[in-house]
Design a protein around this motif. Sequence first.
Motif, PDB file in Angstrom:
ATOM      1  N   GLN A   1      -7.312   7.642  -7.169  1.00  0.00           N
ATOM      2  CA  GLN A   1      -6.829   7.781  -8.315  1.00  0.00           C
ATOM      3  C   GLN A   1      -6.411   6.151  -8.725  1.00  0.00           C
ATOM      4  OE1 GLN A   1      -6.374  10.482 -10.484  1.00  0.00           O
ATOM      5  NE2 GLN A   1      -5.496   8.745 -12.173  1.00  0.00           N
ATOM      6  N   ILE A   2      -5.569   5.450  -7.263  1.00  0.00           N
ATOM      7  CA  ILE A   2      -5.352   4.352  -7.258  1.00  0.00           C
ATOM      8  C   ILE A   2      -6.119   3.234  -7.519  1.00  0.00           C
ATOM      9  CG2 ILE A   2      -4.365   2.549  -5.325  1.00  0.00           C
ATOM     10  CD1 ILE A   2      -2.732   4.856  -4.557  1.00  0.00           C
ATOM     11  N   ASN A   3      -7.646   3.462  -6.763  1.00  0.00           N
ATOM     12  CA  ASN A   3      -8.597   2.769  -7.123  1.00  0.00           C
ATOM     13  C   ASN A   3      -9.401   2.436  -8.840  1.00  0.00           C
ATOM     14  OD1 ASN A   3      -8.647   1.443  -4.575  1.00  0.00           O
ATOM     15  ND2 ASN A   3      -9.903   3.179  -4.110  1.00  0.00           N
TER      16      ASN A   3
ATOM     17  N   GLU B   1       0.463  -1.220   0.159  1.00  0.00           N
ATOM     18  CA  GLU B   1       0.114   0.010  -0.030  1.00  0.00           C
ATOM     19  C   GLU B   1       1.079   1.329  -0.111  1.00  0.00           C
ATOM     20  OE1 GLU B   1      -3.908  -1.561   2.606  1.00  0.00           O
ATOM     21  OE2 GLU B   1      -2.287  -0.754   3.552  1.00  0.00           O
TER      22      GLU B   1
ATOM     23  N   ARG C   1      -8.319  -0.467  -9.942  1.00  0.00           N
ATOM     24  CA  ARG C   1      -8.367  -1.355  -9.807  1.00  0.00           C
ATOM     25  C   ARG C   1      -9.819  -2.657  -9.622  1.00  0.00           C
ATOM     26  NH1 ARG C   1      -4.390  -1.656  -4.201  1.00  0.00           N
ATOM     27  NH2 ARG C   1      -2.759  -1.011  -5.070  1.00  0.00           N
TER      28      ARG C   1
ATOM     29  N   PHE D   1      -7.878   0.386  -2.721  1.00  0.00           N
ATOM     30  CA  PHE D   1      -7.137   0.326  -1.785  1.00  0.00           C
ATOM     31  C   PHE D   1      -8.337   1.140  -0.602  1.00  0.00           C
ATOM     32  CE2 PHE D   1      -4.694   2.972   0.437  1.00  0.00           C
ATOM     33  CZ  PHE D   1      -2.962   2.362   0.456  1.00  0.00           C
TER      34      PHE D   1
ATOM     35  N   ALA E   1       2.115   1.261  -3.340  1.00  0.00           N
ATOM     36  CA  ALA E   1       1.526   2.154  -4.510  1.00  0.00           C
ATOM     37  C   ALA E   1       0.798   3.874  -4.259  1.00  0.00           C
ATOM     38  CB  ALA E   1      -0.444   1.331  -4.108  1.00  0.00           C
ATOM     39  N   PHE E   2       0.268   3.773  -3.085  1.00  0.00           N
ATOM     40  CA  PHE E   2       0.480   5.578  -2.732  1.00  0.00           C
ATOM     41  C   PHE E   2       1.153   6.183  -3.203  1.00  0.00           C
ATOM     42  CE2 PHE E   2      -0.075   9.086  -0.045  1.00  0.00           C
ATOM     43  CZ  PHE E   2      -1.574   9.280  -0.410  1.00  0.00           C
TER      44      PHE E   2
ATOM     45  N   ASP F   1       3.932   5.837  -5.073  1.00  0.00           N
ATOM     46  CA  ASP F   1       3.829   5.823  -6.346  1.00  0.00           C
ATOM     47  C   ASP F   1       3.007   6.626  -7.275  1.00  0.00           C
ATOM     48  OD1 ASP F   1       6.463   4.191  -7.050  1.00  0.00           O
ATOM     49  OD2 ASP F   1       5.219   1.988  -7.525  1.00  0.00           O
ATOM     50  N   THR F   2       1.871   7.239  -6.875  1.00  0.00           N
ATOM     51  CA  THR F   2       0.298   7.402  -7.689  1.00  0.00           C
ATOM     52  C   THR F   2       0.921   8.775  -6.903  1.00  0.00           C
ATOM     53  OG1 THR F   2      -0.933   5.659  -7.498  1.00  0.00           O
ATOM     54  CG2 THR F   2      -1.704   7.820  -7.472  1.00  0.00           C
TER      55      THR F   2
END
Length: 318
Positions: free
Chosen positions: A211-213, A73, A216, A222, A76-77, A79-80
């Motif tokens: 933005q991550i989701n 997590e 997904r 997330f 991912a966070f 990176d975004t």
Amino acid sequence: MKLKDRQPLQIRGKLVNLDKKGYGYETQNKVRILLLDMFNKAVADILAMKNPVRNIKVVRDEEKEPRVLSIEEQSAFFDTCKGTFYDNLFNVAISTGLRLGELYALEVEALDFEKKVIHITKSLSYQKFEGDTGKTFHMGKTKTKSSYRDVPMNRRCEIALKKQLLQKRVVSGRNGAKTLKGFENFIFTTKYDTPLNAQIYADAIKAIVEQINLMREELEQFETFSGHCFRHTFATRCFEAGIQPKTVQKYLGHATLQMTMDLYTHVLENHLSDEMDKLDSRLEMIELSSDDLAEQRFEREYRKQNEVLSSDKLVRIE
């Protein structure tokens, strides 16, 4: 019981039973997500008329288990969020474990790049005090006497702070800046150069999570989190790195070591378990190497005996 006869109350009861059996938030929420997906498919195939899980939420018990970002997590966070307006703020937060008010109150004078430390002496709050007509910003002292502290800045934190100082100069120089009198020197501000508060911070985090989701599946979504999660994650990474609890206490500004231990009991238990696994591996390696050690000893003794015999033969020849 048939799928069509399942009711929200029964689903909640199942989740409550998981909690009573000692299952944590992560497990409970995974069960909820799986049930949600299962009933969505059932509705799509007309095996059920409605999804009884749709409006059910699992509430994390922050006192028992504070929200901590997993390694995946965290990766991912960050990176975004690269290149976004609050990227530097997020990086400093997770690199220092500062409380929200301490982050909002940071000024240039608090930074010592030569000694690589941040002097924590102030905290900013946004609330209505007696005599206020509404919520407003208040600059005050840190939470407790032990909260007055020097927090070391690692390389990641140092770079984020330097980038933020450059960003602050740009934001302050804009025509649309709305700097509040008496609050001009904060390092971290909104894009209008106004002070931060918990809601603004939460919205900034939520924007990154959304933005991550976007990329997904529903089962891999997330979970959003509060700004305080960065503090918990910082402490957890410290323990994972083997930093002593007393040192972590000083970083966090807790009044007592017991407070730190109580808050991160589950993390310490996992860490101790990992350390015991290392010991098991070491003992197993020693046990497996016993045959090798015996063979090495035999070679030494056998060689030594041959040397004595060879020496004896030479004496006789002479």
